[in-house]
Structures are given as C-alpha cells and as structure tokens.
Motif scaffolding. Sequence first.
Motif, PDB file in Angstrom:
ATOM      1  N   HIS A   1      69.390  48.774  49.101  1.00 44.68           N
ATOM      2  CA  HIS A   1      71.051  48.693  48.762  1.00 44.68           C
ATOM      3  C   HIS A   1      70.901  50.299  48.086  1.00 44.68           C
ATOM      4  CE1 HIS A   1      71.978  45.186  49.922  1.00 44.68           C
ATOM      5  NE2 HIS A   1      70.862  44.452  49.322  1.00 44.68           N
ATOM      6  N   HIS A   2      69.683  50.426  47.340  1.00 44.29           N
ATOM      7  CA  HIS A   2      69.882  51.347  46.334  1.00 44.29           C
ATOM      8  C   HIS A   2      69.005  52.809  46.332  1.00 44.29           C
ATOM      9  CE1 HIS A   2      72.274  49.404  43.592  1.00 44.29           C
ATOM     10  NE2 HIS A   2      71.389  48.135  43.552  1.00 44.29           N
ATOM     11  N   ARG A   3      67.768  52.346  47.380  1.00 44.65           N
ATOM     12  CA  ARG A   3      66.948  53.768  47.469  1.00 44.65           C
ATOM     13  C   ARG A   3      66.621  53.252  49.317  1.00 44.65           C
ATOM     14  NH1 ARG A   3      62.322  52.831  43.081  1.00 44.65           N
ATOM     15  NH2 ARG A   3      63.802  53.954  41.394  1.00 44.65           N
ATOM     16  N   CYS A   4      65.467  53.837  49.908  1.00 40.96           N
ATOM     17  CA  CYS A   4      65.403  54.172  51.225  1.00 40.96           C
ATOM     18  C   CYS A   4      64.511  52.579  51.717  1.00 40.96           C
ATOM     19  CB  CYS A   4      64.193  55.339  51.231  1.00 40.96           C
ATOM     20  SG  CYS A   4      64.138  55.273  53.826  1.00 40.96           S
ATOM     21  N   ILE A   5      63.611  52.790  50.622  1.00 33.59           N
ATOM     22  CA  ILE A   5      62.631  51.376  50.515  1.00 33.59           C
ATOM     23  C   ILE A   5      62.476  50.432  49.322  1.00 33.59           C
ATOM     24  CG2 ILE A   5      59.944  50.230  50.674  1.00 33.59           C
ATOM     25  CD1 ILE A   5      59.735  52.867  52.806  1.00 33.59           C
ATOM     26  N   GLU A   6      62.730  49.581  49.024  1.00 31.91           N
ATOM     27  CA  GLU A   6      63.280  48.263  47.500  1.00 31.91           C
ATOM     28  C   GLU A   6      61.732  47.694  48.044  1.00 31.91           C
ATOM     29  OE1 GLU A   6      66.690  47.671  46.744  1.00 31.91           O
ATOM     30  OE2 GLU A   6      67.615  49.060  46.152  1.00 31.91           O
ATOM     31  N   PHE A   7      61.541  47.414  46.953  1.00 32.34           N
ATOM     32  CA  PHE A   7      59.741  46.233  47.066  1.00 32.34           C
ATOM     33  C   PHE A   7      60.167  44.475  46.067  1.00 32.34           C
ATOM     34  CE2 PHE A   7      57.567  50.143  47.271  1.00 32.34           C
ATOM     35  CZ  PHE A   7      57.486  49.940  49.436  1.00 32.34           C
TER      36      PHE A   7
END
Length: 70
Positions: free
Chosen positions: A28-34
């Motif tokens: 939602h805010h970055r390319c990849i979220e963990f």
Amino acid sequence: MMDWGPVLVSLVLFVLLSPGLLFQVPGHHRCIEFGNFKTSGASIFIHSLLYFGLICVFLLVVKLHLRLGS
C-alpha cells in the motif's frame, strides 16, 4: 503408490504466498511490504502469478516427487 509431492508443494506455496502473510507485492505504501496482513486486487493478481510460476517450476521442471506408502 501415491505421489504426495505435488500436494505438499502446492500447500506450502499457497500458505507462504498468501498476500500479506509474509510479504505483499505491491504494497500500500511501498513496492514490497512485509507482514502487514492486508491485501488488494493487484496484490492478489501478482501473488497468483508467482504461485503459478513456482508450481510450474517445481512440478514440471524439477519433477519433485514424494512417494509414501507400501
């Protein structure tokens, strides 16, 4: 004999590639979220493509087999 390789590979990949469980592409805010436990339509689409590609690699190219039974 029963071949349990495809069943186990499919189950493990399904759990690990569930959007938002370990990672989410795109986030939602970055390319990849963990580990955010959220998902979106684009994320479901990307993860299903990853799932299909990895299933093809493990089952067709590597020919992973696990035979159990007598």
